[in-house]
Design a protein around this motif. Structure first.
Motif, PDB file in Angstrom:
ATOM      1  N   MET A   1     -43.550 -49.936  64.130  1.00  0.00           N
ATOM      2  CA  MET A   1     -44.587 -49.640  63.160  1.00  0.00           C
ATOM      3  C   MET A   1     -45.026 -50.901  62.446  1.00  0.00           C
TER       4      MET A   1
ATOM      5  N   PHE B   1     -27.071 -28.645  61.541  1.00  0.00           N
ATOM      6  CA  PHE B   1     -27.820 -29.904  61.506  1.00  0.00           C
ATOM      7  C   PHE B   1     -28.270 -30.394  62.874  1.00  0.00           C
ATOM      8  N   ILE B   2     -27.618 -29.951  63.935  1.00  0.00           N
ATOM      9  CA  ILE B   2     -27.950 -30.481  65.258  1.00  0.00           C
ATOM     10  C   ILE B   2     -28.598 -29.419  66.140  1.00  0.00           C
TER      11      ILE B   2
ATOM     12  N   PRO C   1     -31.846 -26.909  64.250  1.00  0.00           N
ATOM     13  CA  PRO C   1     -33.141 -27.564  64.029  1.00  0.00           C
ATOM     14  C   PRO C   1     -33.894 -27.808  65.332  1.00  0.00           C
ATOM     15  N   GLN C   2     -33.162 -28.196  66.372  1.00  0.00           N
ATOM     16  CA  GLN C   2     -33.843 -28.458  67.647  1.00  0.00           C
ATOM     17  C   GLN C   2     -34.232 -27.160  68.336  1.00  0.00           C
TER      18      GLN C   2
ATOM     19  N   ARG D   1     -37.182 -25.350  66.521  1.00  0.00           N
ATOM     20  CA  ARG D   1     -38.421 -26.066  66.764  1.00  0.00           C
ATOM     21  C   ARG D   1     -38.978 -25.727  68.142  1.00  0.00           C
TER      22      ARG D   1
ATOM     23  N   VAL E   1     -43.177 -35.133  66.344  1.00  0.00           N
ATOM     24  CA  VAL E   1     -42.864 -36.547  66.192  1.00  0.00           C
ATOM     25  C   VAL E   1     -41.474 -36.846  66.730  1.00  0.00           C
ATOM     26  N   GLY E   2     -41.371 -37.835  67.613  1.00  0.00           N
ATOM     27  CA  GLY E   2     -40.055 -38.258  68.073  1.00  0.00           C
ATOM     28  C   GLY E   2     -39.481 -37.376  69.155  1.00  0.00           C
ATOM     29  N   GLU E   3     -40.260 -36.372  69.593  1.00  0.00           N
ATOM     30  CA  GLU E   3     -39.749 -35.558  70.697  1.00  0.00           C
ATOM     31  C   GLU E   3     -39.724 -36.392  71.962  1.00  0.00           C
ATOM     32  N   ARG E   4     -38.837 -35.976  72.882  1.00  0.00           N
ATOM     33  CA  ARG E   4     -38.767 -36.725  74.134  1.00  0.00           C
ATOM     34  C   ARG E   4     -40.062 -36.573  74.911  1.00  0.00           C
TER      35      ARG E   4
ATOM     36  N   PRO F   1     -32.321 -36.239  68.804  1.00  0.00           N
ATOM     37  CA  PRO F   1     -33.731 -36.633  68.931  1.00  0.00           C
ATOM     38  C   PRO F   1     -34.591 -36.222  67.739  1.00  0.00           C
ATOM     39  N   HIS F   2     -34.122 -35.243  66.947  1.00  0.00           N
ATOM     40  CA  HIS F   2     -34.958 -34.773  65.833  1.00  0.00           C
ATOM     41  C   HIS F   2     -34.703 -35.561  64.559  1.00  0.00           C
TER      42      HIS F   2
ATOM     43  N   PHE G   1     -37.693 -42.843  65.620  1.00  0.00           N
ATOM     44  CA  PHE G   1     -36.935 -41.784  66.275  1.00  0.00           C
ATOM     45  C   PHE G   1     -36.344 -42.340  67.573  1.00  0.00           C
TER      46      PHE G   1
ATOM     47  N   ALA H   1     -36.412 -41.528  70.616  1.00  0.00           N
ATOM     48  CA  ALA H   1     -37.282 -41.600  71.794  1.00  0.00           C
ATOM     49  C   ALA H   1     -38.203 -42.814  71.761  1.00  0.00           C
TER      50      ALA H   1
END
Lengths: 397, 253
Positions: A1, A310-311, A314-315, A318, A394-397, B102-103, B145, B147
């Motif tokens: 960034m 937490f792991i 959330p995933q 989503r 955001v940040g997804e594979r 990843p999140h 992140f 990824a």
């Protein structure tokens, strides 16, 4: 960034070029486009001709109060307004501070109220309702601005929501002989009832469904079997059956002095029904989480609860947003089924309006109006879900 | 029964006695005996399917052993959940496929366990996380992140994440096998630096250059058994077992 990045090149396609590429690329495409275009134009012309000319919209405007709050006593209507004002303010604040999906929802709340303000302005209810809706829309806007400037801490807004749900229920239901006398649930109807059924159904069935999904994957056999049995049982039965059971059978099993309110029973039925489907959606999300994620969490010393909290969840949650929003949209529409146990939600009120002698032959108007309201609500939900996916992507594979 | 404390003799930090493991009918560990001293760097190597990964996964009980004894820093791994939790909080692990969350951002990946398990306040956890990112050479990636990072950067974040819990032992399960060749050295450099600080390390790897330079001891696994062990110089120059010689000649051309 930190380093400078370039925007991708932006190719603008003019409308004529777009038409040529997409609609008139070959001679048979051109013919198809023209035919379908003509058909669409004909339908739209017919409909708008009816809507502007022949339709008797006075059926709607005359019965606007019925559609919105049904038989809720008129002198107590301020309680609904107060409720709406609280929701408007909170929605604005959340939308302002959160952005994305929540802001889309808040904007739709404001837009819907502007729409009602307009509808009421041309109806017979009088300008007061119109002004009240305008004020509500303004409240959403004030909330949005306040939220964007972070005038209210996020925690206060969250607590506000948590408190407002039971509070608004009490406000609508009332308490005995106080300043807010209780209003029998027989009088809850129209859009108000639709809203209450859908909101309670969504808010309660979601956590219940998540618990069921986790239960179905539990290491404890008893928990696993119970969850599986519940899910399979509920999914094997139509919602109508569950509503009938809740309405007719339940009172037979319960001792005579214990009476559960009819609306509460319907809410319970919808919640229990929807939870089984939420559970299956969530289970799909849970299965999509690679085993390595859980191993990494365990290796860090997180116990089962922390790993889920937490792991995994959330995933998983989503990943199932689109499926769950689809489910909740159909839940919203399925609330119309409570008509069969004698509750008058939006569609039921529509039918009873049609039963008035002066509304004879106005089926089209009433059903178009009801359909439009459902469409607006469903569309707002699906738009919010798209925004939610985009902002969480955001940040997804 | 609370934590079973056995009096540790000298500074043996990991003691494995006759460890057996079956996957269904398949006997994957056939009686492993291994003792690791505190501060030792042990490289475990062998063909795929020889049980080496399964073995290091039994040490923090990602895999359960069905027979034998594993004692980590005086705590025996049993069905007692408290023992497992106690052992896991002393062991950091780095996986072949990184397994970053990843999140969560890089910083959140590192601070999660210290904040939730060790109950550190956020400021302290973030301070430690930033220091660790400095140490593995990627402080500027804190708010990205996973990824958005390269494989080598991700693996370095994974090392930082494991170190944030201040473990006494680090397990590495083929940490460079999923990396592109040009990124392997940046991860090995971090591991070399870590070994220099006196960390006890068990490393499953085929990076023989790393083993030769860093390991105190090499352990060769074949078909669920330790066939040969010894200091790298002797293993490379004069392996006593035919199978060790064969395997080494296959991977060292």
């Amino acid at each position: 960034m930190t380093s400078a990045t370039l925007q991708p090149p932006h190719v603008r396609v003019g409308p004529i070029a777009w038409l040529r590429v997409n609609l008139f690329s070959t001679w048979y495409n051109a013919i198809l486009s023209l035919l379908i275009g003509a058909l669409l134009a004909w339908v739209i012309l017919q409909f708008s001709g009816w809507a502007v000319g022949a339709a008797r919209w006075d059926v709607i405007t005359r019965n606007m109060r019925l559609f919105l709050i049904g038989q809720f006593p008129g002198d107590q209507a301020w309680r609904i307004w107060l409720n709406l004002a609280v929701i408007s303010g909170l929605a604005g604040l959340s939308g302002g501070s959160a952005g994305g999906a929540v802001r889309t929802l808040a904007t739709s709340v404001a837009a819907a109220q502007l729409l009602f303000a307009g509808l009421i302005a041309v109806s017979g209810i009088g300008l007061l309702g119109s002004v009240a809706y305008l004020a509500n829309a303004a409240l959403v806007w004030v909330g949005l601005v306040g939220g964007m400037r972070r005038l209210v801490p996020q925690r206060v807004v969250t607590i506000g929501w948590l408190v407002s749900l039971p509070a608004s229920f009490i406000l609508v239901a009332g308490v005995g002989d106080t300043a807010i006398p209780s209003v029998s649930t027989n009088l809850w109807s129209g859009l108000l009832l639709t809203f209450l059924l859908a909101t309670v159904g969504i808010v309660l069935s979601f956590p219940f469904g998540v618990v069921l999904a986790l239960g179905r994957r539990s290491a404890l056999p008893a928990v696993r079997w119970l969850s599986t049995a519940y899910i399979e049982l509920i999914r094997g039965v139509p919602l109508v059956t569950i509503l009938f059971m809740a309405d007719i059978m339940l009172p037979l099993f319960l001792p005579g002095e214990l009476r559960i309110d009819r609306v509460a029973r319907a809410m319970g039925g919808i919640t229990l029904f929807s939870a089984a489907y939420v559970a299956e959606n969530v289970r799909g999300g849970l299965q999509a989480i690679p085993a390595g994620q859980v191993e990494a969490a365990h290796a860090l010393g997180l116990n089962g609860f922390l790993t889920n909290r937490f792991i995994v969840l959330p995933q998983a949650l989503r990943a199932v947003i689109p499926a769950n929003v689809g489910l909740f949209i159909s839940l919203l529409k399925d609330t119309t089924l409570v008509t069969i146990v004698g509750l008058l939600e939006l569609l039921g009120i529509g039918r009873s309006v049609l039963a008035q002698s002066e509304s004879l032959g106005a089926q089209m108007e009433v059903y178009v109006f009801v359909a439009a309201l459902f469409f607006v609500m469903s569309f707002a939900m699906s738009q919010a879900s798209y925004r939610l996916e985009a902002s969480l992507g955001v940040g997804e594979r | 029964m609370a934590l079973q404390i056995e009096q540790p003799t000298t500074d043996e930090i990991i003691v494995c006695r006759d460890v057996h493991k079956w996957f269904g009918e398949l006997h994957v560990l056939k009686g492993i005996n291994l003792t690791v001293q505190a501060g030792e760097v042990v490289v475990i190597f062998g063909a795929s399917g020889s049980g080496k990964s399964t073995f290091i996964r039994t040490i923090n009980r990602l895999e359960e052993h069905q027979k034998g004894q594993i004692i980590v820093d005086g705590i025996e791994l049993t069905h007692d959940v408290r023992n497992v939790v106690a052992v896991r909080s002393e062991i950091g692990m780095v996986f072949q496929s990184f397994n970053l969350f990843p999140h969560l951002t890089v910083l959140q990946n590192i601070t999660l366990a210290p904040m939730r398990v060790r109950r550190w306040p956020r400021e302290q956890a973030e301070e430690v996380a930033v220091a660790l990112l400095e140490r593995v050479g990627i402080p500027e990636q804190a708010h990205k992140f996973p990824a958005q990072l390269s494989g080598g950067q991700q693996q370095r974040v994974a090392i930082a994440r494991a170190l944030a819990m201040q473990p006494k032992i680090m397990l590495f399960d083929e940490p460079t096998s999923a990396l592109d060749p040009e990124m392997i050295s940046e991860v090995l450099d971090v591991m070399r630096e870590l070994a220099g600080t006196g960390m006890t390390m068990l490393v499953v790897t085929h990076e023989m250059g790393f083993a030769r330079a860093v390991a105190n001891r090499m352990v060769f696994f074949d078909q669920g058994l330790i066939v040969e062990e010894g200091p790298p110089a002797r293993i490379f120059e004069a392996p006593t077992e035919e199978r060790t010689r064969q395997f080494l000649s296959q991977i060292l051309h």
